[in-house]
Design a protein around this motif. Sequence first.
Motif, PDB file in Angstrom:
ATOM      1  N   LYS A  32      22.176  22.109   5.580  1.00 58.18           N
ATOM      2  CA  LYS A  32      22.382  20.681   5.779  1.00 58.18           C
ATOM      3  C   LYS A  32      23.080  20.426   7.118  1.00 58.18           C
ATOM      4  O   LYS A  32      22.653  19.601   7.910  1.00 58.18           O
ATOM      5  CB  LYS A  32      23.258  20.186   4.623  1.00 58.18           C
ATOM      6  CG  LYS A  32      22.960  18.815   4.058  1.00 58.18           C
ATOM      7  CD  LYS A  32      21.551  18.599   3.673  1.00 58.18           C
ATOM      8  CE  LYS A  32      21.174  17.141   3.787  1.00 58.18           C
ATOM      9  NZ  LYS A  32      19.743  16.929   3.608  1.00 58.18           N
ATOM     10  N   TYR A  33      24.150  21.182   7.361  1.00 55.26           N
ATOM     11  CA  TYR A  33      24.869  21.036   8.630  1.00 55.26           C
ATOM     12  C   TYR A  33      23.951  21.391   9.797  1.00 55.26           C
ATOM     13  O   TYR A  33      23.992  20.753  10.847  1.00 55.26           O
ATOM     14  CB  TYR A  33      26.111  21.933   8.657  1.00 55.26           C
ATOM     15  CG  TYR A  33      27.295  21.403   7.888  1.00 55.26           C
ATOM     16  CD1 TYR A  33      27.798  20.127   8.142  1.00 55.26           C
ATOM     17  CD2 TYR A  33      27.946  22.177   6.926  1.00 55.26           C
ATOM     18  CE1 TYR A  33      28.905  19.638   7.443  1.00 55.26           C
ATOM     19  CE2 TYR A  33      29.042  21.693   6.222  1.00 55.26           C
ATOM     20  CZ  TYR A  33      29.524  20.432   6.491  1.00 55.26           C
ATOM     21  OH  TYR A  33      30.613  19.959   5.812  1.00 55.26           O
ATOM     22  N   THR A  35      20.748  21.002   9.945  1.00 53.45           N
ATOM     23  CA  THR A  35      19.814  19.887  10.164  1.00 53.45           C
ATOM     24  C   THR A  35      20.484  18.788  10.986  1.00 53.45           C
ATOM     25  O   THR A  35      19.894  18.266  11.935  1.00 53.45           O
ATOM     26  CB  THR A  35      19.345  19.311   8.800  1.00 53.45           C
ATOM     27  OG1 THR A  35      18.809  20.385   8.039  1.00 53.45           O
ATOM     28  CG2 THR A  35      18.302  18.227   8.977  1.00 53.45           C
ATOM     29  N   PHE A  36      21.732  18.478  10.637  1.00 58.70           N
ATOM     30  CA  PHE A  36      22.468  17.466  11.410  1.00 58.70           C
ATOM     31  C   PHE A  36      22.643  17.923  12.849  1.00 58.70           C
ATOM     32  O   PHE A  36      22.530  17.135  13.784  1.00 58.70           O
ATOM     33  CB  PHE A  36      23.835  17.196  10.787  1.00 58.70           C
ATOM     34  CG  PHE A  36      23.758  16.400   9.516  1.00 58.70           C
ATOM     35  CD1 PHE A  36      23.140  15.159   9.495  1.00 58.70           C
ATOM     36  CD2 PHE A  36      24.303  16.889   8.336  1.00 58.70           C
ATOM     37  CE1 PHE A  36      23.054  14.418   8.321  1.00 58.70           C
ATOM     38  CE2 PHE A  36      24.224  16.158   7.158  1.00 58.70           C
ATOM     39  CZ  PHE A  36      23.600  14.925   7.148  1.00 58.70           C
ATOM     40  N   LYS A  38      20.748  19.929  14.567  1.00 54.99           N
ATOM     41  CA  LYS A  38      19.475  19.857  15.292  1.00 54.99           C
ATOM     42  C   LYS A  38      19.126  18.425  15.643  1.00 54.99           C
ATOM     43  O   LYS A  38      18.571  18.152  16.706  1.00 54.99           O
ATOM     44  CB  LYS A  38      18.361  20.482  14.453  1.00 54.99           C
ATOM     45  CG  LYS A  38      18.292  21.970  14.666  1.00 54.99           C
ATOM     46  CD  LYS A  38      17.023  22.593  14.092  1.00 54.99           C
ATOM     47  CE  LYS A  38      17.210  24.089  14.051  1.00 54.99           C
ATOM     48  NZ  LYS A  38      17.213  24.688  12.737  1.00 54.99           N
ATOM     49  N   ASN A  39      19.451  17.493  14.730  1.00 52.15           N
ATOM     50  CA  ASN A  39      19.199  16.089  15.027  1.00 52.15           C
ATOM     51  C   ASN A  39      20.034  15.640  16.214  1.00 52.15           C
ATOM     52  O   ASN A  39      19.573  14.868  17.056  1.00 52.15           O
ATOM     53  CB  ASN A  39      19.529  15.213  13.810  1.00 52.15           C
ATOM     54  CG  ASN A  39      18.469  15.351  12.728  1.00 52.15           C
ATOM     55  OD1 ASN A  39      17.374  15.838  12.990  1.00 52.15           O
ATOM     56  ND2 ASN A  39      18.798  14.932  11.524  1.00 52.15           N
ATOM     57  N   ALA A  40      21.276  16.135  16.273  1.00 54.37           N
ATOM     58  CA  ALA A  40      22.168  15.745  17.369  1.00 54.37           C
ATOM     59  C   ALA A  40      21.770  16.433  18.665  1.00 54.37           C
ATOM     60  O   ALA A  40      21.921  15.875  19.744  1.00 54.37           O
ATOM     61  CB  ALA A  40      23.606  16.092  17.006  1.00 54.37           C
ATOM     62  N   ASN A  41      21.271  17.654  18.543  1.00 53.85           N
ATOM     63  CA  ASN A  41      20.905  18.423  19.736  1.00 53.85           C
ATOM     64  C   ASN A  41      19.701  19.303  19.420  1.00 53.85           C
ATOM     65  O   ASN A  41      19.834  20.356  18.812  1.00 53.85           O
ATOM     66  CB  ASN A  41      22.097  19.290  20.179  1.00 53.85           C
ATOM     67  CG  ASN A  41      21.702  20.245  21.303  1.00 53.85           C
ATOM     68  OD1 ASN A  41      20.664  20.077  21.935  1.00 53.85           O
ATOM     69  ND2 ASN A  41      22.547  21.241  21.532  1.00 53.85           N
ATOM     70  N   PRO A  42      18.502  18.849  19.846  1.00 52.14           N
ATOM     71  CA  PRO A  42      17.265  19.584  19.524  1.00 52.14           C
ATOM     72  C   PRO A  42      17.291  21.029  20.023  1.00 52.14           C
ATOM     73  O   PRO A  42      16.512  21.848  19.558  1.00 52.14           O
ATOM     74  CB  PRO A  42      16.175  18.777  20.234  1.00 52.14           C
ATOM     75  CG  PRO A  42      16.772  17.435  20.485  1.00 52.14           C
ATOM     76  CD  PRO A  42      18.252  17.629  20.615  1.00 52.14           C
ATOM     77  N   TYR A  44      19.719  23.086  19.593  1.00 57.25           N
ATOM     78  CA  TYR A  44      20.494  23.934  18.677  1.00 57.25           C
ATOM     79  C   TYR A  44      19.525  24.885  17.978  1.00 57.25           C
ATOM     80  O   TYR A  44      18.584  24.455  17.320  1.00 57.25           O
ATOM     81  CB  TYR A  44      21.238  23.068  17.656  1.00 57.25           C
ATOM     82  CG  TYR A  44      22.014  23.863  16.626  1.00 57.25           C
ATOM     83  CD1 TYR A  44      23.100  24.656  16.998  1.00 57.25           C
ATOM     84  CD2 TYR A  44      21.662  23.824  15.281  1.00 57.25           C
ATOM     85  CE1 TYR A  44      23.813  25.378  16.059  1.00 57.25           C
ATOM     86  CE2 TYR A  44      22.377  24.540  14.329  1.00 57.25           C
ATOM     87  CZ  TYR A  44      23.454  25.314  14.725  1.00 57.25           C
ATOM     88  OH  TYR A  44      24.164  26.035  13.796  1.00 57.25           O
TER      89      TYR A  44
END
Length: 147
Positions: A32-33, A35-36, A38-42, A44
């Motif tokens: 879950k973390y 995913t967050f 990756k959303n914040a920084n593709p 990652y």
Amino acid sequence: MKKLNFALLALLSLTALSASADVANAVKLEKKYATFAKNANPEYAGPSAVDGKFFFNRKIKLANGKEAACASCHTANPADQGKHMVTGKPIKPLSPMVNHKRFSDVEKVEEQFTEHCNDIIGSDCTAAEKANYIAYLLTEKTPSTKQ
Ligand code: HEC
């Protein structure tokens, strides 16, 4: 920043964490973390246990001039029982591999992350740091001393 944490917590709570606490919850939370993150920084690249280990042991100079790391209380081996650096009180092992209660209560996890990250690095940890942290803890399964 506070607002963001609440949003994160609300989203995380949507992940139905099962009542029977075991390592599956820690794995779910790690994903879950991630995913967050990756959303914040593709860019990652996914949870990194190596980065998590570095973060865990990294000593940071505190406002009082002393140096501390997560390892200062949780010890260099998170599969071991920890010892509070100020009070000397024992802390149950942080690794979900040996302590299945860890990372099962999402609210407690978020609260402790926020508190301890602020204590040590002076701000909350990012989702990437949290994902890496759990990834690292999941690799530590061998206590170094009999407990
Ligand atoms: C001053 C001592 C101390 C330091 C330094 C410390 N912790 Fe903790 N940590 C604790 C104690 C005490 C608990 C709660 C023990 C318990 O629930 O048995 C805890 C629990 C946690 C938990 C809760 C896990 C769970 O599901 O139960 C997380 C997450 C955590 N710490 C992250 C960190 C991180 C990240 C750092 C470094 C940035 C850190 N801690 C540094 C003392 C510390």
